[in-house]
Design a protein around this motif. Structure first.
Motif, PDB file in Angstrom:
ATOM      1  N   MET A 177       3.778  -1.172  31.866  1.00 34.94           N
ATOM      2  CA  MET A 177       2.549  -1.867  31.517  1.00 34.94           C
ATOM      3  C   MET A 177       1.362  -0.917  31.580  1.00 34.94           C
ATOM      4  N   GLU A 178       1.298  -0.129  32.637  1.00 35.35           N
ATOM      5  CA  GLU A 178       0.175   0.797  32.786  1.00 35.35           C
ATOM      6  C   GLU A 178       0.190   1.870  31.704  1.00 35.35           C
ATOM      7  N   GLN A 179       1.354   2.378  31.384  1.00 38.97           N
ATOM      8  CA  GLN A 179       1.444   3.363  30.301  1.00 38.97           C
ATOM      9  C   GLN A 179       0.960   2.771  28.985  1.00 38.97           C
ATOM     10  N   SER A 180       1.344   1.529  28.723  1.00 37.74           N
ATOM     11  CA  SER A 180       0.947   0.877  27.469  1.00 37.74           C
ATOM     12  C   SER A 180      -0.546   0.605  27.424  1.00 37.74           C
ATOM     13  N   ARG A 181      -1.127   0.135  28.504  1.00 35.97           N
ATOM     14  CA  ARG A 181      -2.545  -0.198  28.513  1.00 35.97           C
ATOM     15  C   ARG A 181      -3.401   0.979  28.075  1.00 35.97           C
ATOM     16  N   ARG A 182      -2.992   2.171  28.411  1.00 39.83           N
ATOM     17  CA  ARG A 182      -3.788   3.363  28.107  1.00 39.83           C
ATOM     18  C   ARG A 182      -3.817   3.696  26.620  1.00 39.83           C
TER      19      ARG A 182
END
Length: 386
Positions: A290-295
């Motif tokens: 999720m964190e990788q995608s948000r960026r």
């Protein structure tokens, strides 16, 4: 007969239930066969009857959806404008927030019965007369919760109320529910590596069918969407995402406790440590992804909500979400929210106390596995003064 050999039989059961036989594209067959192979040789084993029932439900939903795609092809081009997805780990406040916010009469929601039986949404006053509505109420809700006190306490379901969109995604046989079954290692590996854009294209079509030409904004919810942000953005480029947060140690331990409560009566041989390890590995992977995608996307498409915010100031939290995404807050919206809060002021569903150590879950091993998300959570807490 082992589960792998029941592939055709399960399809037959779904056909008998619905009177339909067109399952659409065959791309769901690979994950279904993989899941059945993983689950072993004993269809009467611990918890297997529940899984088999779930599989038949998903196949039946797929049959109904495919008939809707064929019979109502003109609806497939209905625009889905700026849909709002509430996502986050299980036990991070997604359900409470979703139940409150979807009482707004000015938006579209996904009722439990339509998630299972995707047809063009009829007028509300006709729902109880609908044969699909009646089937879901009798065969899915009443039978599932009979004798399952823990399930009814943790996630109360009403056939006509907004519920998770996991029931739609599950019709493609990509499902986070099956990731928590320790006996499905090959399926889990496939699911965690899967590019889920085709699954979300199916999901978009289902929403278009259910909307029945209505173009109002959707508000949807599924914790497992943390694995699929890129797929959401591919299917809905203007999507808005509410990301719920809770202390990761507490959230993971609470999820393990729920899973233990739902499985301990099944004599599965799984220990609390087994479940804790599986839950931590799965959802830590989701938080990292999720964190990788948000960026990769505009930060304005996201809004962070800490669970404590919703608990302390639910009305203010919902207003802030609407303001951030420029959704009008009407007098009817405020009245509906206040009525829902008055109806269920606690908005809490728990099953008692637990000790994270019993599941082998500690701050050290959680922080080690959640990777980039640890920094996100720290910033959220600082911004919220928590």
């Amino acid at each position: 007969m082992n589960l792998s050999e029941q592939f055709e039989h399960l399809h037959q059961l779904a056909t008998e239930r619905t009177g339909l036989n067109d399952f659409g594209s065959s791309d769901y067959e690979e994950p279904l066969r993989l899941l059945l192979s993983d689950l072993g040789d004993d269809p009467n084993g611990a918890g297997m009857q529940s899984v088999i029932s779930q599989i038949v439900n998903s196949l039946a939903g797929r049959l109904v959806a495919q008939k809707s795609f064929t019979d109502h092809a003109e609806l497939l081009d209905t625009p889905i404008v700026k849909p709002v997805f509430i996502i986050g780990t299980p036990r991070s406040g997604t359900t409470v927030l979703h139940r409150l916010i979807t009482s707004d009469p000015g938006i579209q929601v996904l009722p439990y019965w339509l998630a299972h039986m995707p047809v063009p949404r009829p007028p509300r006053e006709q729902w109880q007369e609908n044969s699909w509505y009646q089937l879901v109420e009798q065969e899915y809700v009443q039978k599932f919760f009979k004798g399952r006190k823990a399930a009814s306490t943790l996630h109360p379901i009403a056939v006509e109320k907004a519920d998770e969109c996991i029931w739609v995604i599950e019709q493609t046989f990509w499902s986070a529910l099956f990731l928590n079954i320790n006996r499905a290692p090959n399926y889990t590996k496939w699911a965690l590596e899967k590019d889920t854009r085709p699954e979300f294209e199916y999901y978009r079509k289902v929403l278009a069918i259910i909307s029945n030409g209505d173009t109002r904004q959707w508000i949807l919810k599924n914790p497992a969407h943390i694995f699929c942000v890129d797929a959401i953005m591919a299917a809905f480029p203007d999507a808005r995402i509410v990301h719920t947060h809770r202390d990761p140690v507490t959230a993971v331990a609470s999820t393990a406790n729920v899973t233990w409560a739902m499985n301990r009566g099944a004599k599965s041989g799984l220990t609390m440590q087994d479940i804790g390890s599986s839950i931590l590995q799965t959802w830590a992977h989701g938080l990292e992804r999720m964190e990788q995608s948000r960026r990769r996307y505009e930060e304005s498409q996201f809004f962070d909500v800490h669970m404590r915010e919703t608990q302390r100031d639910p009305l203010g939290t919902m207003r802030r979400i609407y303001e951030h995404f420029e959704i009008p807050v009407t007098s009817a919206t405020l009245t509906a929210w206040r009525d829902e809060l008055e109806r269920d002021p606690n908005q809490a569903h728990s099953i008692g106390s637990y000790d994270p150590d019993d599941f082998g879950i500690t701050e050290t091993n959680v922080v080690k596995q959640i990777g980039l998300y640890a920094e996100r959570y720290r910033r959220v807490c600082e911004a919220k003064g928590l």
